[in-house]
Design a protein around this motif. Structure first.
Motif, PDB file in Angstrom:
ATOM      1  N   ALA A   1       0.995  -1.132   0.262  1.00  0.00           N
ATOM      2  CA  ALA A   1       0.132   0.358  -0.361  1.00  0.00           C
ATOM      3  C   ALA A   1       0.765   1.320   0.299  1.00  0.00           C
ATOM      4  N   ALA A   2       2.069   1.586   0.849  1.00  0.00           N
ATOM      5  CA  ALA A   2       2.547   2.424   0.155  1.00  0.00           C
ATOM      6  C   ALA A   2       3.198   2.570  -0.552  1.00  0.00           C
ATOM      7  N   GLU A   3       3.719   1.076  -1.305  1.00  0.00           N
ATOM      8  CA  GLU A   3       4.046   1.866  -2.311  1.00  0.00           C
ATOM      9  C   GLU A   3       3.536   2.265  -3.423  1.00  0.00           C
ATOM     10  N   SER A   4       2.186   1.660  -3.149  1.00  0.00           N
ATOM     11  CA  SER A   4       0.997   1.732  -4.328  1.00  0.00           C
ATOM     12  C   SER A   4       0.549   3.769  -4.168  1.00  0.00           C
ATOM     13  N   ALA A   5       0.525   4.041  -3.056  1.00  0.00           N
ATOM     14  CA  ALA A   5       0.279   5.398  -2.664  1.00  0.00           C
ATOM     15  C   ALA A   5       0.818   6.491  -3.175  1.00  0.00           C
ATOM     16  N   MET A   6       2.826   5.891  -2.974  1.00  0.00           N
ATOM     17  CA  MET A   6       4.664   6.916  -3.536  1.00  0.00           C
ATOM     18  C   MET A   6       3.825   6.969  -4.912  1.00  0.00           C
ATOM     19  N   ARG A   7       3.177   5.818  -4.995  1.00  0.00           N
ATOM     20  CA  ARG A   7       3.549   5.687  -7.369  1.00  0.00           C
ATOM     21  C   ARG A   7       2.642   6.561  -7.398  1.00  0.00           C
ATOM     22  N   ALA A   8       0.992   6.401  -6.514  1.00  0.00           N
ATOM     23  CA  ALA A   8      -0.101   7.548  -7.136  1.00  0.00           C
ATOM     24  C   ALA A   8       0.186   8.866  -7.058  1.00  0.00           C
ATOM     25  N   HIS A   9       1.013   9.084  -5.615  1.00  0.00           N
ATOM     26  CA  HIS A   9       0.887  10.538  -5.790  1.00  0.00           C
ATOM     27  C   HIS A   9       1.866  11.303  -7.153  1.00  0.00           C
ATOM     28  N   ILE A  10       2.957  10.292  -7.355  1.00  0.00           N
ATOM     29  CA  ILE A  10       4.102  11.006  -7.709  1.00  0.00           C
ATOM     30  C   ILE A  10       4.070  10.731  -9.428  1.00  0.00           C
ATOM     31  N   ALA A  11       2.975  10.044  -9.805  1.00  0.00           N
ATOM     32  CA  ALA A  11       2.166  10.218 -10.596  1.00  0.00           C
ATOM     33  C   ALA A  11       1.040  11.198 -10.693  1.00  0.00           C
ATOM     34  N   SER A  12       0.426  11.488 -10.226  1.00  0.00           N
ATOM     35  CA  SER A  12      -0.182  12.665 -10.181  1.00  0.00           C
ATOM     36  C   SER A  12       0.743  13.843 -10.686  1.00  0.00           C
ATOM     37  N   VAL A  13       2.084  14.279  -9.968  1.00  0.00           N
ATOM     38  CA  VAL A  13       2.883  14.699 -10.108  1.00  0.00           C
ATOM     39  C   VAL A  13       3.545  15.393 -12.372  1.00  0.00           C
ATOM     40  N   ILE A  14       3.429  14.244 -12.106  1.00  0.00           N
ATOM     41  CA  ILE A  14       3.884  13.399 -13.322  1.00  0.00           C
ATOM     42  C   ILE A  14       2.532  14.250 -14.396  1.00  0.00           C
ATOM     43  N   GLU A  15       1.166  13.715 -13.859  1.00  0.00           N
ATOM     44  CA  GLU A  15       0.060  14.699 -15.019  1.00  0.00           C
ATOM     45  C   GLU A  15       0.788  16.136 -14.939  1.00  0.00           C
ATOM     46  N   ALA A  16       0.843  16.366 -13.273  1.00  0.00           N
ATOM     47  CA  ALA A  16       0.597  18.450 -13.135  1.00  0.00           C
ATOM     48  C   ALA A  16       1.808  18.324 -13.891  1.00  0.00           C
ATOM     49  N   LEU A  17       2.601  17.998 -14.573  1.00  0.00           N
ATOM     50  CA  LEU A  17       3.558  18.785 -15.672  1.00  0.00           C
ATOM     51  C   LEU A  17       3.407  18.613 -16.676  1.00  0.00           C
ATOM     52  N   ARG A  18       2.574  17.467 -16.975  1.00  0.00           N
ATOM     53  CA  ARG A  18       1.632  17.469 -18.784  1.00  0.00           C
ATOM     54  C   ARG A  18       0.776  18.964 -18.147  1.00  0.00           C
ATOM     55  N   THR A  19       0.451  18.887 -17.564  1.00  0.00           N
ATOM     56  CA  THR A  19      -0.335  19.879 -17.328  1.00  0.00           C
ATOM     57  C   THR A  19       0.472  21.144 -17.413  1.00  0.00           C
ATOM     58  N   ILE A  20       0.994  21.619 -17.182  1.00  0.00           N
ATOM     59  CA  ILE A  20       1.699  22.879 -17.536  1.00  0.00           C
ATOM     60  C   ILE A  20       2.629  22.169 -18.747  1.00  0.00           C
ATOM     61  N   ALA A  21       2.901  21.631 -19.713  1.00  0.00           N
ATOM     62  CA  ALA A  21       3.685  21.386 -20.558  1.00  0.00           C
ATOM     63  C   ALA A  21       2.254  21.888 -21.797  1.00  0.00           C
ATOM     64  N   GLU A  22       0.786  21.823 -20.927  1.00  0.00           N
ATOM     65  CA  GLU A  22       0.006  21.623 -21.870  1.00  0.00           C
ATOM     66  C   GLU A  22      -0.779  23.485 -22.362  1.00  0.00           C
ATOM     67  N   ALA A  23      -0.454  23.484 -21.331  1.00  0.00           N
ATOM     68  CA  ALA A  23      -0.682  25.288 -21.012  1.00  0.00           C
ATOM     69  C   ALA A  23       0.955  26.164 -21.358  1.00  0.00           C
ATOM     70  N   ASP A  24       1.787  25.406 -22.091  1.00  0.00           N
ATOM     71  CA  ASP A  24       2.988  26.062 -22.237  1.00  0.00           C
ATOM     72  C   ASP A  24       2.397  26.290 -23.706  1.00  0.00           C
ATOM     73  N   VAL A  25       1.992  24.877 -24.646  1.00  0.00           N
ATOM     74  CA  VAL A  25       1.598  25.354 -25.877  1.00  0.00           C
ATOM     75  C   VAL A  25       0.972  25.649 -26.232  1.00  0.00           C
ATOM     76  N   ARG A  26       0.128  26.002 -24.873  1.00  0.00           N
ATOM     77  CA  ARG A  26      -1.298  26.777 -25.537  1.00  0.00           C
ATOM     78  C   ARG A  26      -0.917  28.687 -25.315  1.00  0.00           C
ATOM     79  N   ARG A  27       0.339  28.709 -24.394  1.00  0.00           N
ATOM     80  CA  ARG A  27       0.424  30.067 -24.746  1.00  0.00           C
ATOM     81  C   ARG A  27       1.095  30.855 -25.605  1.00  0.00           C
ATOM     82  N   GLY A  28       1.759  29.262 -26.457  1.00  0.00           N
ATOM     83  CA  GLY A  28       2.247  30.007 -27.457  1.00  0.00           C
ATOM     84  C   GLY A  28       4.112  29.560 -27.256  1.00  0.00           C
TER      85      GLY A  28
END
Lengths: 215, 215
Positions: free
Chosen positions: B188-215
């Motif tokens: 459970a600890a490993e899964s929880a940590m991985r899920a947490h950091i996976a959402s960091v990756i999603e956040a990074l992707r969100t930033i990447a998309e915003a950057d593309v949109r902003r030009g």
DNA sequence: CACGACAATATTGTCGACAATCTAGTTGCT
DNA sequence: AGCAACTAGATTGTCGACAATATTGTCGTG
């Protein structure tokens, strides 16, 4: 090629080939002669090798081959287990049919090598399999970390490849990895890779116990 | 303290504080003045920082702050995901009652920080939580790799902590990690940590998309 | 104005020399 | 024999100086 890069590459190759004992002194003046380079180049190379974790330098006492304890080897392998798990997962997500066929060929060749007791060939195929998986995964960061950790394990790698029965255990594990990647099943691929490397850790522990028993 | 070690530490601290822009030139002569050190020390420090992946040096063209693309940041975070998963797993295997209580305190303080919109305090607690988990785990190799990767992420870290709603998402994830470790449940600890950091990756992707949109 | 050529300046790469430190060997004393 | 003190030699640390290379500025031409 620039001198310091050359010294670095050659000296690293020598270290990875096992030419030096743990804790062996690397004297700058000798290296200058051996590699026909200036102290500047030798020192730069040594600093880089220190950053790689292959060499340790102590102020005013020069450089030595860094000894990797079994404890550290186990930790290194634990990290490799999860990072190579990531790589296997990613390979399963990206593998092409042609790549899957290549993996299968390697697996078949491993079977042959195990059946004929050809430990050397098996070792080469082992390297080739892991490398192919990394190429399919194409994850630069993970690959970089694995390479770096691998360099630190070279001595223990040799001991393990000599463990009786090691290859007949690992060939089954390798096949499970191949199957999962070819099936494009990331979870199975990661599990199979982790199980395989977990058994490497067990093998390391086996060696550790044998060492204690031997005194 | 020896000059090159001092320059290294101070320059690294400056880099990690975000004092430099990506690709900014680091001129040896200027660093010599700034740190009141010889070129020898400055060059040694730069070589070490290059090994850390923070600085890039090109022959005859000097050193620059290395730019970490979002792509690389994603890969770094993926590696962190699996390595920190290993750390969380191990923390769950080793945690003492006192350590579990400390984790719970940090979790409670995080709730307070989120409720009061104190992003700075939340950030500090975030750091403290991850550090405490690493201390419980006591896995030198994993910790070393995480530290090294962390240094390369400093710029993206800042952008992410500024993402709206980020802390209310992550506080739940942090609590799941704390719960699992306190429950001594490695999976459970490993899964929880991985899920947490996976959402960091999603956040990074969100930033990447915003950057593309902003030009 | 734009571009190319050339010179001047800035910066990095590297060396040899010297200083600092460590290690091994020798000597003297108990 | 064992230990301490000292010396010599080996080795590393670091510097200033010079060479090599890159960058910037200036000038001339179209």
């Amino acid at each position: 090629m620039v001198a310091d890069a050359r010294v670095y590459e050659e000296l690293k190759a020598n270290i990875l080939r096992g030419d030096y004992s743990p804790r062996q002194r690397l004297v700058e003046a000798e290296l200058c002669e051996e590699f026909e380079a200036s102290r500047f180049a030798v020192r730069a190379a040594l600093q880089s090798l220190e950053a790689d974790g292959l060499v340790e330098r102590q102020r005013n006492r020069g450089a030595r081959i860094r000894e990797i304890s079994l404890e550290e080897a186990v930790e290194i392998t634990e990290v490799r287990m999860v990072v190579e798990g990531l790589v296997a997962r990613r390979a399963a997500e990206r593998v092409t049919d042609a790549q899957a066929a290549t993996l299968r060929e390697i697996g078949a060749a491993m079977r042959v090598a195990v059946a004929s007791g050809d430990v050397g060939a098996y070792g080469d195929l082992n390297v080739r399999l892991h490398q192919t998986v990394r190429e399919i995964a194409s994850h630069a960061k993970a690959t970089g970390i694995i390479a770096r950790l691998h360099g630190q394990m070279i001595r223990h790698q040799f001991a393990m490849s000599r463990l009786p029965g090691r290859s007949s255990v690992s060939v089954v594990q390798h096949e499970a990895i191949i199957d999962a990647i070819a099936a494009r099943d990331p979870d199975a691929a990661e599990s199979a890779m982790r199980a395989h490397i977990a058994s490497v850790i067990e093998a390391l522990r086996t060696i550790a116990e044998a060492d204690v028993r031997r005194g």
